[in-house]
Scaffold this active site. Structure first.
Site, PDB file in Angstrom:
ATOM      1  N   HIS A  70     -21.938  -8.026   5.360  1.00 16.50           N
ATOM      2  CA  HIS A  70     -20.862  -7.054   5.593  1.00 16.50           C
ATOM      3  C   HIS A  70     -20.657  -6.773   7.079  1.00 16.50           C
ATOM      4  O   HIS A  70     -21.148  -5.764   7.604  1.00 16.50           O
ATOM      5  CB  HIS A  70     -21.201  -5.735   4.888  1.00 16.50           C
ATOM      6  CG  HIS A  70     -21.150  -5.777   3.403  1.00 16.50           C
ATOM      7  ND1 HIS A  70     -20.052  -5.373   2.680  1.00 16.50           N
ATOM      8  CD2 HIS A  70     -22.084  -6.167   2.498  1.00 16.50           C
ATOM      9  CE1 HIS A  70     -20.300  -5.517   1.385  1.00 16.50           C
ATOM     10  NE2 HIS A  70     -21.515  -5.999   1.250  1.00 16.50           N
ATOM     11  N   GLU A  90     -18.150  -5.523   8.444  1.00 23.35           N
ATOM     12  CA  GLU A  90     -17.379  -4.284   8.593  1.00 23.35           C
ATOM     13  C   GLU A  90     -18.262  -3.047   8.670  1.00 23.35           C
ATOM     14  O   GLU A  90     -17.785  -1.954   9.001  1.00 23.35           O
ATOM     15  CB  GLU A  90     -16.380  -4.150   7.440  1.00 23.35           C
ATOM     16  CG  GLU A  90     -16.969  -3.733   6.103  1.00 23.35           C
ATOM     17  CD  GLU A  90     -17.600  -4.878   5.320  1.00 23.35           C
ATOM     18  OE1 GLU A  90     -17.969  -4.656   4.145  1.00 23.35           O
ATOM     19  OE2 GLU A  90     -17.727  -5.993   5.873  1.00 23.35           O
ATOM     20  N   ARG A 144     -27.068  -6.274  -2.041  1.00 22.69           N
ATOM     21  CA  ARG A 144     -27.062  -7.003  -3.321  1.00 22.69           C
ATOM     22  C   ARG A 144     -26.238  -8.285  -3.160  1.00 22.69           C
ATOM     23  O   ARG A 144     -25.281  -8.544  -3.892  1.00 22.69           O
ATOM     24  CB  ARG A 144     -26.494  -6.136  -4.452  1.00 22.69           C
ATOM     25  CG  ARG A 144     -26.919  -6.632  -5.835  1.00 22.69           C
ATOM     26  CD  ARG A 144     -26.479  -5.709  -6.940  1.00 22.69           C
ATOM     27  NE  ARG A 144     -25.044  -5.677  -7.098  1.00 22.69           N
ATOM     28  CZ  ARG A 144     -24.418  -5.082  -8.120  1.00 22.69           C
ATOM     29  NH1 ARG A 144     -25.120  -4.480  -9.036  1.00 22.69           N
ATOM     30  NH2 ARG A 144     -23.105  -5.089  -8.189  1.00 22.69           N
ATOM     31  N   CYS A 149     -19.045 -10.809   0.916  1.00 22.97           N
ATOM     32  CA  CYS A 149     -19.903 -10.472  -0.211  1.00 22.97           C
ATOM     33  C   CYS A 149     -19.196 -10.774  -1.542  1.00 22.97           C
ATOM     34  O   CYS A 149     -19.078 -11.931  -1.921  1.00 22.97           O
ATOM     35  CB  CYS A 149     -20.357  -9.022  -0.101  1.00 22.97           C
ATOM     36  SG  CYS A 149     -21.782  -8.631  -1.139  1.00 22.97           S
ATOM     37  N   SER A 153     -18.400  -7.341  -7.857  1.00 22.49           N
ATOM     38  CA  SER A 153     -17.474  -8.452  -8.108  1.00 22.49           C
ATOM     39  C   SER A 153     -16.908  -8.449  -9.521  1.00 22.49           C
ATOM     40  O   SER A 153     -15.732  -8.787  -9.723  1.00 22.49           O
ATOM     41  CB  SER A 153     -18.159  -9.786  -7.815  1.00 22.49           C
ATOM     42  OG  SER A 153     -19.275  -9.996  -8.668  1.00 22.49           O
TER      43      SER A 153
END
Length: 251
Positions: A202, A204, A143, A78, A48
């Site tokens: 996630h 994806e 994470r 996320c 990020s």
């Protein structure tokens, strides 16, 4: 239908692949003017702080905020969740710029470091009711952040029990055992607020496309049953009997 994917860093290719399996085109977004060509946006997972620095370098924050404020559908996964939050804690020294719009407080690394990444079965009654399939979803947490609190206009779509080593951490904003003796403490990991969807995990990275179809229908451009995608209902043997270790990213 075309969906924009913020492609500064992180798992944008995986989102594009997931959309492709649903017959939907995903386009990479790296410049403010490119947002004018899409009506919905996915902000993927990644690092990020790095994503924020790149977004600042490309002067994307004003355009991203305008996109959100115009009511266009945006899904953050996320790191994307952190981007959308109105407030983030546990940040690196100096913090990072946020897009905001989602009335919640997020802890940036609630579940720990990279080596503490994990998978968990999530109860998703709202998603299952609308998209079919089993009432659980295997979430991949890398994470991952956690949502500490939400405003009154935010719908909680999934939560999980707080890890034992986090349950008594006052700096994470978690209630102490004395304050919450009659129920298992949980941390929120998926929410929706109007045009905004956010997940700490996630989707994806799994073969289960229901979060993507939920977002596409949320965008108001695809009606029920109009997706040319693989069925994820319990009647589909390829879904119910799929090996639990199957994590197709590109197909």
């Amino acid at each position: 239908m075309v969906v924009g994917i913020l492609a500064l860093q992180g798992s944008f290719n995986e989102h594009i692949s997931a959309l492709r399996r649903l017959g939907v085109k995903g386009v990479e977004i790296r410049k403010p003017e490119q947002l004018q060509d899409v009506t919905s946006l996915i902000i993927p997972g990644g690092e990020s702080t790095t994503m924020a620095k790149l977004a600042e370098y490309h002067n994307l924050f004003p355009a991203l905020r305008e996109f959100v404020q115009m009511g266009k559908p945006v899904w953050g996964t996320c790191a994307g969740l952190i981007f959308l939050a109105n407030k983030a804690t546990g940040q690196k020294t100096g913090g990072q710029e946020l897009v905001g719009g989602l009335d919640c407080t997020v802890h940036r690394n609630f579940f720990g470091s990279q080596i503490q990444s994990f998978e968990a079965e999530l109860s998703i009654p709202e998603i299952a009711a609308k998209e079919g399939g089993p009432p659980i979803f295997r979430g991949v947490f890398i994470r991952a952040p956690g949502i500490l609190d939400v405003g009154p206009g935010v719908e909680v779509l999934a939560d999980i029990p707080v890890p034992f080593d986090k349950a008594s951490s006052s700096d994470l904003g978690i209630q102490s055992p004395e304050e919450n003796t009659h129920s298992e403490k949980k941390v929120i990991v998926a929410v929706r607020q109007g045009n905004l969807l956010a997940t700490a995990f996630h989707p994806e990275l799994t073969a289960d496309g229901r979060w993507h179809t939920y977002f596409l229908k949320m965008a108001g451009e695809i009606g029920e049953g109009a997706l040319c995608c693989r069925s994820t209902s319990v009647e589909d043997p390829s879904f119910s009997e799929r090996d639990k270790n199957d994590l197709p990213i590109f197909q």
